[in-house]
Design an enzyme around this catalytic site. Sequence first.
Site, PDB file in Angstrom:
ATOM      1  N   TYR A  23       4.438   3.821   7.340  1.00 47.94           N
ATOM      2  CA  TYR A  23       4.690   2.940   6.201  1.00 47.94           C
ATOM      3  C   TYR A  23       5.702   3.557   5.233  1.00 47.94           C
ATOM      4  CZ  TYR A  23       4.051   0.372   1.875  1.00 47.94           C
ATOM      5  OH  TYR A  23       4.285  -0.346   0.729  1.00 47.94           O
ATOM      6  N   GLU A  24       5.615   4.870   5.036  1.00 46.88           N
ATOM      7  CA  GLU A  24       6.506   5.557   4.101  1.00 46.88           C
ATOM      8  C   GLU A  24       7.836   5.961   4.736  1.00 46.88           C
ATOM      9  OE1 GLU A  24       4.271   8.694   2.177  1.00 46.88           O
ATOM     10  OE2 GLU A  24       3.313   7.244   0.843  1.00 46.88           O
ATOM     11  N   GLU A  83      -3.699  12.893  -3.205  1.00 46.27           N
ATOM     12  CA  GLU A  83      -2.615  13.227  -2.289  1.00 46.27           C
ATOM     13  C   GLU A  83      -2.171  12.008  -1.500  1.00 46.27           C
ATOM     14  OE1 GLU A  83       0.294  15.300  -0.241  1.00 46.27           O
ATOM     15  OE2 GLU A  83      -0.775  15.862  -2.047  1.00 46.27           O
ATOM     16  N   GLY A 130      -8.514  -5.967  -2.429  1.00 44.40           N
ATOM     17  CA  GLY A 130      -9.161  -5.137  -3.442  1.00 44.40           C
ATOM     18  C   GLY A 130      -9.607  -3.771  -2.955  1.00 44.40           C
ATOM     19  N   ILE A 131      -9.258  -3.410  -1.725  1.00 44.64           N
ATOM     20  CA  ILE A 131      -9.706  -2.132  -1.176  1.00 44.64           C
ATOM     21  C   ILE A 131      -8.999  -0.965  -1.856  1.00 44.64           C
ATOM     22  CG2 ILE A 131      -9.822  -0.723   0.919  1.00 44.64           C
ATOM     23  CD1 ILE A 131     -10.178  -3.446   2.451  1.00 44.64           C
ATOM     24  N   ASN A 148       8.818   2.081  -3.747  1.00 43.32           N
ATOM     25  CA  ASN A 148       7.615   1.300  -3.463  1.00 43.32           C
ATOM     26  C   ASN A 148       7.208   0.463  -4.678  1.00 43.32           C
ATOM     27  OD1 ASN A 148       5.221   0.269  -2.488  1.00 43.32           O
ATOM     28  ND2 ASN A 148       4.483   2.234  -1.700  1.00 43.32           N
ATOM     29  N   TYR A 158      -0.222   0.029  -9.600  1.00 42.40           N
ATOM     30  CA  TYR A 158      -0.751   1.143 -10.393  1.00 42.40           C
ATOM     31  C   TYR A 158      -0.603   0.878 -11.885  1.00 42.40           C
ATOM     32  CZ  TYR A 158      -0.625   3.738  -5.961  1.00 42.40           C
ATOM     33  OH  TYR A 158      -0.806   4.153  -4.669  1.00 42.40           O
TER      34      TYR A 158
END
Length: 162
Positions: A29-30, A87, A99-100, A128, A135
């Site tokens: 994904y990154e 991390e 919602g996880i 991202n 966040y």
Amino acid sequence: MVKGTMTIRPATPADVATLRRLIVDLAVYEREPDAVKATEADLHAALFGARPIAEAVIAEQDGTPVGLAIFFTSFSTWEGKGGLYLEDLFVVPEARGQGIGKALLVHLAGIAVARGHARFEWQVLDWNAPAIGFYAALGAEAQDAWTKMRVDGAALARLAAG
């Protein structure tokens, strides 16, 4: 909202293969699919060895692992207290938007508060935007005045040699 029953539990030594698989999925994904060097043995030693240096929790949906958070204790000299440093946080694509991720962050914030930590910190890749917005919506503030520094590989060996 979460489909089915979602639980968050501490990882156990039996989860090491699952943790590594999720870490590899995170690396994909990154945009760093070949970057994961950690073996299952490395993860076992770091999380469950004689002197663990990190902890992990797993989010499960109806008993199936769908996310992880790997974290460790940091320290603030200014606060004179520990902190919780996240991390890695990862939720599999098919379980996102339920919602996880938020539940994992709430769980870790609870650990930080219970342990008397002064802060809960993590980093996010600057490209991202969805994660940054997520966040921020939870109350996290970007620490733009700080530049992350790293020494690794041959440079770390040279520095250690003086």
